[in-house]
Design a protein around this motif. Sequence first.
Motif, PDB file in Angstrom:
ATOM      1  N   LYS A  37       0.825  -0.938   0.148  1.00  0.00           N
ATOM      2  CA  LYS A  37      -0.096   0.035  -0.088  1.00  0.00           C
ATOM      3  C   LYS A  37       0.897   1.240   0.024  1.00  0.00           C
TER       4      LYS A  37
ATOM      5  N   THR B  41       3.150   4.205  -0.833  1.00  0.00           N
ATOM      6  CA  THR B  41       3.650   4.763  -2.474  1.00  0.00           C
ATOM      7  C   THR B  41       5.114   5.332  -2.045  1.00  0.00           C
ATOM      8  N   ASN B  42       5.265   6.109  -0.784  1.00  0.00           N
ATOM      9  CA  ASN B  42       6.686   6.744  -0.864  1.00  0.00           C
ATOM     10  C   ASN B  42       7.688   5.681  -0.529  1.00  0.00           C
TER      11      ASN B  42
ATOM     12  N   LYS C 120       8.390   2.534   1.749  1.00  0.00           N
ATOM     13  CA  LYS C 120       8.183   1.053   1.277  1.00  0.00           C
ATOM     14  C   LYS C 120       9.597   0.191   1.805  1.00  0.00           C
TER      15      LYS C 120
ATOM     16  N   ASP D 294      -6.312   9.162  -1.107  1.00  0.00           N
ATOM     17  CA  ASP D 294      -5.012  10.089  -1.735  1.00  0.00           C
ATOM     18  C   ASP D 294      -3.700   9.577  -1.098  1.00  0.00           C
ATOM     19  N   LYS D 295      -2.963   9.127  -1.978  1.00  0.00           N
ATOM     20  CA  LYS D 295      -1.795   8.169  -1.746  1.00  0.00           C
ATOM     21  C   LYS D 295      -0.946   8.753  -0.631  1.00  0.00           C
ATOM     22  N   GLN D 296      -0.717  10.060  -0.775  1.00  0.00           N
ATOM     23  CA  GLN D 296       0.167  10.860   0.390  1.00  0.00           C
ATOM     24  C   GLN D 296      -0.376  10.820   1.665  1.00  0.00           C
TER      25      GLN D 296
ATOM     26  N   LEU E 174      -2.341   8.482   2.634  1.00  0.00           N
ATOM     27  CA  LEU E 174      -2.299   7.027   3.072  1.00  0.00           C
ATOM     28  C   LEU E 174      -1.089   6.704   3.400  1.00  0.00           C
ATOM     29  N   ASP E 175       0.047   7.290   2.791  1.00  0.00           N
ATOM     30  CA  ASP E 175       1.703   7.187   3.552  1.00  0.00           C
ATOM     31  C   ASP E 175       1.490   7.497   4.902  1.00  0.00           C
TER      32      ASP E 175
END
Length: 167
Positions: free
Chosen positions: A39, A41-42, A46, A98-100, A102-103
């Motif tokens: 999940k 994205t950064n 990861k 929103d992926k940011q 989410l991180d």
Amino acid sequence: MGLFTKDIQTFDDLFVHQLKDIYYAEKRILKALPKMIDKATNTNLKAGFNAHLQQTEGHVGRLEQVFSMHGVTPDAVTCPAIDGIIKEAEEVAGDVADKQVLDAALIAAAQAVEHYEITRYGSLVAWARRLGRNDCADLLERTLEEEKATDQKLTTLAEGTVNQAAA
């Protein structure tokens, strides 16, 4: 065996119960981390999760050593606390588009796990020393220090880039 049951009669029983609790937690974390890696994205997040996955495998191995040194068969007792923390993380991560953001949520979830582990390992180190098991305490303390370092790395990552990107 619950924390406040008849099964815990001695300080040693309490120590062994907490070993079983954190053993369950570490194995549960091993199952959750790959999902968090997928999940995230950064790239630094990861990479951090991947590194912690490897480290967690070592934590399980160390716990198995402590069980052996203490003359107890490695076993786990269900830990509702870690189950709840991981369930909450999965729910939050499932709701964030929103992926940011989410991180940032993943870091917060990972830190909740780290704080739980720091609490458990801190108690286990103190109890092992009180029981005269400095050999066990030394192994547990290595894991405790790794958990603290992981928490600090997560804080640095959050405060350095992830939270800013999410905002």
